[in-house]
Design an enzyme around this catalytic site. Structure first.
Site, short mmCIF file in Angstrom:
data_model
loop_
_atom_site.label_atom_id
_atom_site.label_comp_id
_atom_site.label_asym_id
_atom_site.label_seq_id
_atom_site.Cartn_x
_atom_site.Cartn_y
_atom_site.Cartn_z
N SER A 137 0.86 -1.17 0.00
CA SER A 137 0.00 0.00 0.00
C SER A 137 0.90 1.23 0.00
O SER A 137 1.68 1.43 0.93
CB SER A 137 -0.88 -0.05 1.25
OG SER A 137 -1.61 1.14 1.39
N GLY B 30 -4.29 -4.10 6.05
CA GLY B 30 -3.26 -3.84 7.06
C GLY B 30 -3.51 -2.51 7.73
O GLY B 30 -4.20 -1.64 7.20
N LYS C 246 -1.26 -1.07 -4.30
CA LYS C 246 -2.41 -0.23 -3.92
C LYS C 246 -1.93 1.21 -3.84
O LYS C 246 -0.95 1.51 -3.17
CB LYS C 246 -2.95 -0.75 -2.60
CG LYS C 246 -3.85 0.19 -1.82
CD LYS C 246 -4.66 -0.61 -0.80
CE LYS C 246 -4.73 0.08 0.54
NZ LYS C 246 -5.51 -0.68 1.52
N ASP D 226 -7.12 3.22 -3.28
CA ASP D 226 -7.84 3.29 -1.99
C ASP D 226 -8.02 4.76 -1.62
O ASP D 226 -7.05 5.49 -1.47
CB ASP D 226 -7.03 2.55 -0.90
CG ASP D 226 -7.76 2.50 0.44
OD1 ASP D 226 -8.91 3.00 0.53
OD2 ASP D 226 -7.18 1.97 1.41
N ASP E 185 -13.90 -1.39 2.92
CA ASP E 185 -12.98 -1.51 4.05
C ASP E 185 -13.72 -0.98 5.28
O ASP E 185 -14.39 -1.73 6.00
CB ASP E 185 -11.69 -0.73 3.72
CG ASP E 185 -10.69 -0.64 4.86
OD1 ASP E 185 -11.01 -1.06 5.99
OD2 ASP E 185 -9.58 -0.11 4.66
N GLU F 274 -11.08 0.88 -3.54
CA GLU F 274 -11.40 0.63 -2.14
C GLU F 274 -12.03 1.86 -1.49
O GLU F 274 -11.49 2.96 -1.58
CB GLU F 274 -10.10 0.22 -1.41
CG GLU F 274 -10.28 -0.24 0.02
CD GLU F 274 -8.96 -0.72 0.65
OE1 GLU F 274 -8.00 -1.06 -0.09
OE2 GLU F 274 -8.88 -0.75 1.88
N LYS G 192 -2.86 5.04 -2.81
CA LYS G 192 -3.79 5.90 -2.08
C LYS G 192 -4.14 7.08 -2.98
O LYS G 192 -3.27 7.64 -3.65
CB LYS G 192 -3.14 6.40 -0.79
CG LYS G 192 -2.92 5.31 0.25
CD LYS G 192 -4.23 4.87 0.90
CE LYS G 192 -3.98 3.87 2.02
NZ LYS G 192 -5.23 3.41 2.66
N LYS H 275 -9.94 -6.65 7.93
CA LYS H 275 -8.90 -6.36 8.92
C LYS H 275 -9.47 -6.90 10.22
O LYS H 275 -10.51 -6.42 10.68
CB LYS H 275 -8.67 -4.85 9.05
CG LYS H 275 -8.13 -4.20 7.78
CD LYS H 275 -8.00 -2.70 7.94
CE LYS H 275 -7.47 -2.08 6.65
NZ LYS H 275 -7.50 -0.59 6.70
O1 OSB Z 1 -7.25 2.02 4.39
O2 OSB Z 1 -6.14 0.22 4.29
C1 OSB Z 1 -6.28 1.36 4.74
C2 OSB Z 1 -3.24 2.24 6.89
C3 OSB Z 1 -3.84 2.99 7.88
C4 OSB Z 1 -5.20 3.22 7.82
C5 OSB Z 1 -5.95 2.70 6.77
C6 OSB Z 1 -5.36 1.94 5.78
C7 OSB Z 1 -3.97 1.73 5.83
C8 OSB Z 1 -3.23 1.01 4.80
C9 OSB Z 1 -1.94 0.35 5.24
O3 OSB Z 1 -3.53 1.00 3.63
C10 OSB Z 1 -1.70 -0.98 4.68
C11 OSB Z 1 -0.54 -1.67 5.35
O4 OSB Z 1 -0.56 -1.90 6.58
O5 OSB Z 1 0.42 -1.99 4.65
MG MG Z 2 -8.49 0.96 3.08
#
Ligand code: OSB
Ligand code: MG
Length: 375
Positions: free
Chosen positions: A138, A294, A164, A192, A242, A217, A166, A266
């Site tokens: 990510s 994660g 992924k 995401d 999510d 996402e 952001k 998660k």
């Molecule tokens: O939306 O998946 C998410 C980290 C903090 C809060 C929300 C998210 C995330 C990540 C991190 O995308 C993914 C990772 O732990 O590698």
């Molecule tokens: Mg997410």
């Protein structure tokens, strides 16, 4: 039989190797609450509470989780006789709303304890079937499409099986398009948004829809399943939920409304492993693939995620990157690593979560401690 004697909570501060930015905020240091749960026979289980420092992802923050662990959740569990870890969730759901991160931490810690006590790997106790898990990465929000492409390319070279990206308004189409052009049509890319859009942004979302993403996402509000259904109707790209999925009930809503076609599980966000398994089974029965998300976990939360991701319907790569993607040094031995083909091995040769906690390192990083004990 398990009789929980004590729950010791420690807050550690673990600095990220590089800050992680999502549409709603930036993180430099991860504040992590670790739980060490002990039963009357001296068996121990470890877990991690994945709440964030602020309420920008879900309502629950680290400080709120700490208080609820101390005041409500801990006292509900200690001193109880349990036939097994499946009994923790019902106990915590009775007249206690929300607080999934804190509840999940306790519940997962009891599963870990039970696995060690029974001498079986946590993955096996949960019903896992995989020996290796495909891994995705990510990537936080970047300053420019060029910076993002550079990062994405490096991760692709490392072997990651899903990338992924952001996104948020202003850092979306041009950014994702640049990565698509650079990595080619075969690369598994997804976006995401962490709730950065509304249906008023339809034109932008429609452009993202043209980039052959494996999924988008949580584009819309964090607790929504209705607007997402309206959007899914207009997109060919599957929506992955999510934030909106806090338990199996929300998956039922999603299925009924067609608000999404993939689920990010998660275990912390949904209150633990029993709930994760219910979601997993419900999705499997309805042909909906799941993957393990994660929360920038330390090696303890990562161990729990890897164990969960060994269940059969986790068919898509999880955000379970190796320790070195996040930390200069992790708090477990051995650290988590990834094979060059983008797979992480599920530890199946030891009881419990399969890694040992580096207690000295945890002690060095601890900023506060508390304990809830059976009377
Ligand atoms: O939306 O998946 C998410 C980290 C903090 C809060 C929300 C998210 C995330 C990540 C991190 O995308 C993914 C990772 O732990 O590698
Ligand atoms: Mg997410």
């Amino acid at each position: 039989m398990i009789r929980i004697e004590s729950i010791r909570a420690r807050e550690i501060h673990l600095e990220l190797r590089e800050p992680f930015k999502i549409s709603s905020g930036m993180q430099y240091v991860r504040r992590i609450v670790l739980l060490e749960i002990t039963d009357a026979d001296g068996a121990v289980g470890w877990s991690e509470c994945v709440a964030g420092e602020k309420s920008n992802y879900m309502p629950e923050s680290v400080d709120v989780a700490w208080l609820t662990l101390e005041q409500f959740i801990g006292p509900r569990v200690v001193g109880r006789d349990l036939d097994g870890p499946e009994q923790v969730r019902p106990l915590l759901e009775e007249n206690m709303r929300g607080h999934w991160f804190a509840k999940g931490a306790v519940e997962m810690g009891v599963w870990e304890l039970a696995a060690r006590k029974q001498g079986v790997p946590l993955a096996k106790l949960l019903g896992g079937v995989r020996e290796r898990i495909p891994v995705g990465v990510s990537i936080g929000l970047q300053e420019s499409p060029e910076k993002l492409v550079e990062k994405a390319r490096a991760y692709q070279t490392e072997g990651y099986r899903k990338i992924k990206i952001k996104v948020k308004p202003g850092s979306d189409v041009a950014f994702v398009q640049a990565v698509r052009q650079d990595l080619g049509p075969e690369a598994s890319l997804m976006a995401d948004a962490n709730n950065a859009y509304t249906l008023d942004d339809f034109a932008v979302l429609k452009q993202l829809d043209e980039l052959s993403l494996t999924m988008i996402e949580q584009p819309l509000a964090w607790d929504d399943v209705v607007q997402h259904a309206k959007l899914q109707r207009e997109l060919k790209t599957p929506i992955c939920l999510d934030e909106s999925i806090t338990g199996a009930d929300r998956v039922r809503d999603m299925l009924e409304l067609d608000s999404g076609r993939i689920v990010n599980i998660k275990p912390g966000r949904v209150g633990g492993f029993l709930s994760s398994r219910q979601i997993h089974d419900l999705c499997q029965a309805n042909g909906v693939p799941v993957w393990c998300g994660g929360m920038l976990e330390s090696g303890i939360g990562r161990a729990h995620n890897v164990a969960l991701a060994s269940l059969p319907n986790f068919t898509l790569p999880g955000d379970v990157s190796p320790s070195a993607r996040y930390w200069e040094r992790d708090i477990v031995e051995p650290e988590w690593t990834m094979d060059p083909d983008g797979m992480v091995n599920v530890p199946l040769d030891k009881p419990g979560m399969g890694v040992e906690v580096d207690r000295d390192r945890v002690a060095e990083l601890t900023v506060r401690e508390m304990e809830v004990r059976a009377k």
